[in-house]
Design a protein around this motif. Structure first.
Motif, PDB file in Angstrom:
ATOM      1  N   PHE A   1      25.608 -24.522   6.884  1.00 24.21           N
ATOM      2  CA  PHE A   1      24.253 -24.991   7.105  1.00 24.21           C
ATOM      3  C   PHE A   1      24.070 -26.366   6.489  1.00 24.21           C
ATOM      4  CE2 PHE A   1      24.067 -20.421   7.200  1.00 24.21           C
ATOM      5  CZ  PHE A   1      23.206 -20.144   8.248  1.00 24.21           C
ATOM      6  N   GLU A   2      23.146 -27.109   7.041  1.00 21.71           N
ATOM      7  CA  GLU A   2      22.728 -28.373   6.450  1.00 21.71           C
ATOM      8  C   GLU A   2      21.332 -28.145   5.900  1.00 21.71           C
ATOM      9  OE1 GLU A   2      21.386 -32.045   8.787  1.00 21.71           O
ATOM     10  OE2 GLU A   2      23.488 -32.449   8.237  1.00 21.71           O
TER      11      GLU A   2
ATOM     12  N   LEU B   1      16.533 -25.708   7.046  1.00 21.57           N
ATOM     13  CA  LEU B   1      17.913 -25.248   7.082  1.00 21.57           C
ATOM     14  C   LEU B   1      18.371 -25.228   8.537  1.00 21.57           C
ATOM     15  CD1 LEU B   1      20.020 -24.141   5.052  1.00 21.57           C
ATOM     16  CD2 LEU B   1      19.233 -21.863   5.623  1.00 21.57           C
ATOM     17  N   THR B   2      19.478 -25.946   8.824  1.00 21.82           N
ATOM     18  CA  THR B   2      19.999 -26.021  10.188  1.00 21.82           C
ATOM     19  C   THR B   2      21.443 -25.549  10.204  1.00 21.82           C
ATOM     20  OG1 THR B   2      18.601 -27.956  10.585  1.00 21.82           O
ATOM     21  CG2 THR B   2      20.389 -27.563  12.149  1.00 21.82           C
ATOM     22  N   TRP B   3      21.729 -24.583  11.085  1.00 25.63           N
ATOM     23  CA  TRP B   3      23.088 -24.095  11.232  1.00 25.63           C
ATOM     24  C   TRP B   3      23.910 -25.167  11.925  1.00 25.63           C
ATOM     25  CZ3 TRP B   3      26.225 -22.751  15.525  1.00 25.63           C
ATOM     26  CH2 TRP B   3      27.371 -22.035  15.209  1.00 25.63           C
TER      27      TRP B   3
ATOM     28  N   CYS C   1      30.696 -22.898  11.745  1.00 27.84           N
ATOM     29  CA  CYS C   1      31.298 -21.897  10.871  1.00 27.84           C
ATOM     30  C   CYS C   1      32.814 -22.050  10.873  1.00 27.84           C
ATOM     31  CB  CYS C   1      30.917 -20.486  11.312  1.00 27.84           C
ATOM     32  SG  CYS C   1      31.529 -20.028  12.932  1.00 27.84           S
TER      33      CYS C   1
END
Length: 160
Positions: free
Chosen positions: A2-3, A13-15, A18
């Motif tokens: 996440f950022e 919060l931005t995914w 992964c």
């Protein structure tokens, strides 16, 4: 991954993606590496022995940005590797070995691999850097096979 953006009143919060675990592993402890990658312990990897019998059941794995494949760290095979830390210069792994009641100091990126095993007298669950540069080694001593019937222990280990 996440950022986290804290520039506004409400954090955002931005995914962003992964890293998939290596097939057949059961990852436990994860550390970031100084050059931007990840390392993790797998306490039970498919095809390995039984940690209940004290056999090598897992190992440490490394992943580097820009790749999809993890690589097993040579010399890291052990009976239930659990806690993990890396030295600030990235030259050493410290691996907590639950069933071996020990910590392994393992060289990184060096051939041949240098490996030291330090007995701590209790099963090892977690490792964490202490403010004085030593390692906290947290764990337990089992009474039989029931961890709830055991006693908790914390040791401090000089990484040298």
């Amino acid at each position: 991954m996440f950022e986290l953006d804290v520039r506004n009143k409400a954090p955002m919060l931005t995914w962003i993606g992964c890293v998939l675990a290596p097939e057949g592993t059961r990852l436990n402890a994860v550390v970031s590496l100084p050059e931007g990658g990840l390392a993790a312990t797998s306490f039970q990897t498919a095809g390995r022995g039984s940690w209940q019998k004290g056999e090598n059941s897992g190992e440490v794995w490394e992943w580097k940005p820009g790749t999809t494949a993890w690589k097993m760290v040579p010399g890291s095979e052990a009976s239930r590797p659990n806690g993990l830390e890396v030295s600030s210069d990235g030259k050493w792994f410290y691996v907590g070995i639950t069933r071996g009641r020990s910590v392994i100091r393992l060289s990184r990126g060096e051939e041949p691999v240098k490996k030291d095993v330090i007995s701590v007298g209790h099963d090892v669950d977690n490792l964490h850097w202490a403010p004085d540069g030593r390692l906290f080694v947290a764990g337990f001593i089992l009474e039989g096979q029931n961890a709830t019937m055991g006693s908790d222990h914390v040791s401090k280990l000089d990484p040298k």
